[in-house]
Enzyme design. Structure first.
Site, PDB file in Angstrom:
ATOM      1  N   LYS B  73     -18.472 -31.276  10.520  1.00  0.00           N
ATOM      2  CA  LYS B  73     -17.710 -31.717   9.347  1.00  0.00           C
ATOM      3  C   LYS B  73     -17.298 -33.177   9.502  1.00  0.00           C
ATOM      4  O   LYS B  73     -16.991 -33.631  10.613  1.00  0.00           O
ATOM      5  CB  LYS B  73     -16.481 -30.820   9.188  1.00  0.00           C
ATOM      6  CG  LYS B  73     -15.725 -30.981   7.870  1.00  0.00           C
ATOM      7  CD  LYS B  73     -14.559 -29.967   7.804  1.00  0.00           C
ATOM      8  CE  LYS B  73     -13.807 -30.061   6.489  1.00  0.00           C
ATOM      9  NZ  LYS B  73     -12.675 -29.091   6.420  1.00  0.00           N
ATOM     10  N   SER B 148     -12.548 -26.360   2.236  1.00  0.00           N
ATOM     11  CA  SER B 148     -13.057 -27.712   2.154  1.00  0.00           C
ATOM     12  C   SER B 148     -14.299 -27.971   2.999  1.00  0.00           C
ATOM     13  O   SER B 148     -14.975 -28.989   2.809  1.00  0.00           O
ATOM     14  CB  SER B 148     -11.963 -28.687   2.603  1.00  0.00           C
ATOM     15  OG  SER B 148     -11.654 -28.484   3.971  1.00  0.00           O
ATOM     16  N   SER B 172     -10.148 -23.242   5.046  1.00  0.00           N
ATOM     17  CA  SER B 172     -11.289 -24.113   4.759  1.00  0.00           C
ATOM     18  C   SER B 172     -12.559 -23.803   5.536  1.00  0.00           C
ATOM     19  O   SER B 172     -13.594 -24.421   5.293  1.00  0.00           O
ATOM     20  CB  SER B 172     -10.914 -25.571   5.021  1.00  0.00           C
ATOM     21  OG  SER B 172     -10.131 -26.072   3.963  1.00  0.00           O
TER      22      SER B 172
END
Lengths: 407, 476
Positions: B73, B148, B172
């Protein structure tokens, strides 16, 4: 209303701790490095970096607190103090707020039993900001973050002082204690000790406190005393004219000998304190605290006053560092790195620490190999370190003599 | 397979599924040449039986993970590839240091082939709030992958990598895992180092792992878990071999079914998937018991005070002074305003404003202090249930399946997507989302929650459910 008027003073003193490394990262605290040389992801506040507490700084902070007769708490909490400024890289300062390291101390203004003194409200730990440099590059400001994250303690007194002279005594005694316990160089000219003063006036004998102002930007103890007198006179004049004192921050201008209000932007902060989630509460066991308290007790028992009197006799105590350099150094005698100490005959041992000189009394038996001198209680901290040159000072393994000499 | 072959295969797959901006938009930073070169170096070290420091070794050499391409990420610091948190304010920023989790993975033989798309600063539940544009769900490209950590979830779901790192503040990792039909685990707060994870809400943030299978997730978490002296909130506890949980029997395992997670308003098809999963585990010897976590409904309000408060402080460092975007303005204050207004997107701005407000003088007690008190009650709910003999809780991961891109424009409606996941972050407990079935062809995640530092039991339940579904051909 008419006089006589009484001045009420409380002092907030920030002191740099003598650690070798910063409060939350392993960067050096050595003075004089090229700008931003002593930095890392943590003290530059790079994305993703996290603070790790320097336990040595905690020990020094607790030592100072014990030397001031405070209670050091088994649990204290770091908090974030939020504000934007270019030399504050995280956008918040890690400090302590509603759960400080220590509370409730006392500093005597005189010797002997029953002496007058000042109550210490609290001692808490925090990190220093970097430095903004506004005058070097036309149209630009430069930021040096070498100082960012340097360990500080803030020593907050109760509003117990009643004169500028007493404030001076308080600060000089505080400085002695901090030097003697090897907590700090406590040098106002160098910025390792900084003073903010809260001042108000009231009719002599009144109980209620008047509206206070805070004075900042003072660079010497004598400056503090002068600023307090000037601000006191200003407030008295206001009150005698029937006007109100406005609670605000005043800046001392040593050149003109005046105070002026800070621009409102410089003071109207809502710091939005909240507990620092990156650091668990600081827990100290009762056993560790007892050990630290005893160590300070032993130190305090040494003949402190004796050393002070000897310093007075030498005539060096009252000299400013610059003047002292001229007096202490005989013509032709240079302070050299590695010299460590210069036995300037009757002037005693002269030592260099960074750019400042420290004086010590003549002590025939005190060979500057320091061990003996320290035992005799005659050396202040900075000098002991320099005289030892490359040896680590036993009292604190984190600090080594050569750091200071390389500045 | 050699590392070079594995990395090249991953890039081929990325091309096939169009992982870049012209397709899934899962990858936001890629450097093929560097990744292949790193793989070649790894192959050399394995061939010469050298450990990570280049010293000879008697075991397999530098590769306990077996030369795996992984995706990371974009809010986790990597050397080489940029670290921009899906934000304009960090455009082009390259970290001069790497996150502890990334270092541990690299030392175990992983090769970071890409940084993945995300909601800006991890604030969002759909990966639509990214400066790079939205990521598409590989299962149905008209839908969001969740967020996310949507880019990482999509990369695993599309078969490009088997392991990817995400981060969790309120769900997330687990929620996008559910939306994309992969496994996503959020460890106990303190189990994994946050050093190098760009902070959103420090008291809630944890790095999490996506896996194609439960075993992939267990494998990844085993590598990154453990104490790190650079993170004062990481805990010094031994890390079990999570993969050993595959062999655990479920005989006697007590599974709690918290009624607050199955309200009457829950989509009955999602309820059915969860109940079917519970039934399977009962068939394997587990005991299923109804329990109550009474403060559950307060989780979202509490979360949206605590998380923005911490975010407002954590994001103060993006000020245009030292790195990232700087936009000129009138004087210092003008520069701050221009940089931050121009650098942060709408959702991040909203949360900074909200967080600044709740910490303000006069409001702190009413909002932040009260939220922290309720947070303690939410945690206490879990502590009590687990003390009463429940080993794991079984819930839906999310109240819906993946929704269509652009379908949710109301922020509060978006926040409710985390209604079943944010509780674990507030309480600090671990959670895992496992594919449990489908509704209208869209994946549904089943969530397990366990007590602090009991990820092992989570994995035991997750392995069992996955195996049961796979054996009966109901799992892709």
């Amino acid at each position: 209303m008419a006089g006589p008027w009484e001045m009420v003073i409380g002092l907030e003193v920030h002191v740099q701790l003598l650690t070798k490394t910063k409060l939350f990262c392993p960067c050096s605290t050595a003075f004089g490095a090229p700008p931003n040389a002593n930095t890392c992801p943590v003290c530059l506040a790079l994305p993703g970096a996290l603070p790790v507490l320097n336990r040595g700084a905690v020990r020094l902070a607790a030592r100072a607190a014990y030397a001031l007769g405070c209670t050091v708490h088994e649990e204290s909490v770091f908090a974030r103090k939020n504000y934007f400024y270019p030399d504050l890289p995280k956008g918040y300062q890690i400090s302590q707020f509603d759960r400080p390291l220590a509370t409730g101390g006392f500093l005597a203004l005189e010797d002997g039993p029953g002496a007058r003194g000042v109550r210490i409200h609290r001692v808490h730990m925090e990190e220093d900001a970097g430095k903004s440099i506004h005058d070097r590059y036309p149209g630009h400001s430069a930021i040096d973050l070498n100082r960012s994250g340097t360990p500080l303690i803030e020593i907050v007194s109760e509003p117990d002082l009643r004169s500028a002279a007493d404030a001076g005594v308080y600060l000089r005694r505080l400085k002695q204690i901090l030097e003697y316990t090897e907590v700090s160089d406590a040098n106002m000219e160098e910025g390792s000790l900084r003073v903010d003063a809260n001042v108000s006036v009231r009719a002599a004998g009144a109980d209620a406190l008047g509206t206070k102002t805070e004075i900042k930007n003072m660079n010497s103890f004598s400056g503090v005393e002068r600023a307090l007198e000037v601000e006191f006179a200003r407030q008295v004049a206001l009150v005698e004219r029937g006007e109100r004192v406005v609670q605000q921050t005043m800046l001392w201008d040593a050149g003109s000998g005046t105070v002026r209000p800070a621009r409102s932007k410089e003071e109207s902060h809502d710091y939005r304190y909240f507990p620092e989630p990156d650091l668990p509460p600081l827990r100290l066991t009762s056993a560790v605290l007892a050990e630290w308290r005893e160590a300070v007790g032993a130190q305090r028992a040494e003949p402190f006053q004796q050393r002070e009197r000897a310093l007075e006799r030498s005539g060096l105590r009252s000299l400013e560092p610059r003047k002292f350099r001229e007096v202490a150094l005989a013509p032709g005698k240079q302070l050299e790195r590695g010299a460590g100490e210069i036995d300037a005959a009757n002037l005693g041992i002269v030592l260099r620490r960074e750019r400042t000189l420290f004086a010590l009394v003549p002590q025939p038996q005190a060979h500057p190999r320091c061990g003996a001198a320290r035992a005799a209680g005659t050396l202040v901290r900075g000098s002991a370190r320099d005289a030892l040159e490359h040896e680590a000072v036993e009292a604190d393994g984190r600090i080594e003599a050569h750091d200071a000499c390389e500045a | 397979m050699s590392a070079v072959a594995a990395v090249e295969a991953a890039f081929r797959r990325a091309d096939e599924v169009r992982a870049g901006p012209d397709g899934l938009n899962a990858f936001v930073h890629v450097d093929r040449e560097a990744a292949v070169a790193e793989a070649a170096e790894l192959d050399r070290m394995v061939a010469e039986r050298l450990d990570v420091a280049g010293r000879p070794t008697h075991d397999a050499g530098r590769s306990p993970l077996g030369a795996r391409p992984i995706a990371v990420k974009d809010n986790i610091a990597t050397l080489g590839l940029p670290t921009t948190c899906g934000s304009r304010i960090l455009a082009g920023y390259r970290s001069p240091y790497e996150a502890t989790v990334v270092r541990r993975l690299r030392e175990a033989g992983a090769i970071v082939i890409a940084k993945t798309n995300m909601d800006e600063f991890a604030m969002g539940s759909s990966t639509e709030q990214s400066a790079y544009g939205p990521t598409l769900n590989p299962v149905d490209r008209t839908r969001v992958p969740g967020g996310s950590s949507g880019g990482s979830a999509a990369a695993v779901a599309a078969g490009i990598v088997r392991i990817a790192l995400g981060s969790e503040t309120g769900g997330s990792v687990r929620q996008p895992a559910a939306f994309c039909g992969v496994v996503g685990v959020k460890p106990t707060y303190g189990r994994v180092s946050r050093y190098g994870l760009v902070a959103f809400a420090s008291s809630l943030d944890q790095v999490g792992v996506f896996g194609k299978t439960v075993d992939d997730a267990a494998h990844g978490l085993s590598v990154i878990a453990g104490h790190d002296e650079r993170d004062s909130t990481s805990i010094d506890l031994p890390v079990p071999d999570f993969r050993a949980a595959a062999r655990e029997s479920l005989e006697g395992l007590v599974i709690g079914r918290p009624r607050e997670y199955f309200p009457d308003t829950l989509d009955p098809r999602i309820r059915d998937v969860c109940d079917a999963a519970a039934e399977r585990l009962r068939g394997l010897g587990a005991v299923v018991r109804d329990v109550s976590l009474p403060h559950t409904s307060l989780a979202i309000p509490v979360y949206y005070i605590v998380a923005p408060a911490e975010a407002s402080s954590n994001l103060a460092r993006f000020d245009g002074v030292r790195y990232g975007l700087r936009l000129a303005g009138d004087g210092l204050t003008g520069m701050y305003e221009a940089t931050r207004s121009g650098g942060f997107g709408a959702e991040v701005t909203r949360r900074i404003l909200l967080g600044t407000y709740v910490l303000s003088a006069g409001y702190y007690d009413a909002y932040y202090r009260k939220a922290m008190a309720i947070r303690a009650l939410i945690r206490q709910d879990f502590v009590r249930v687990f003390a009463d003999g429940v080993h794991v809780l079984l819930t839906p991961t999310a109240p819906t399946t993946a929704f269509r891109l652009g379908a949710i424009s109301d922020p509060y409606e978006m926040y409710l997507s985390d209604i079943y996941t944010a509780t674990a972050n507030l309480a600090g407990i671990p959670g895992i989302s496992v594919p449990g079935g489908t509704v209208d062809g869209l994946p549904v995640g089943v969530q397990f929650l366990a007590t602090h530092f009991d990820e092992y039991r989570l994995f035991a339940a997750a392995y069992a459910l996955e195996r049961s579904l796979t054996e009966q051909g109901e799992h892709p």
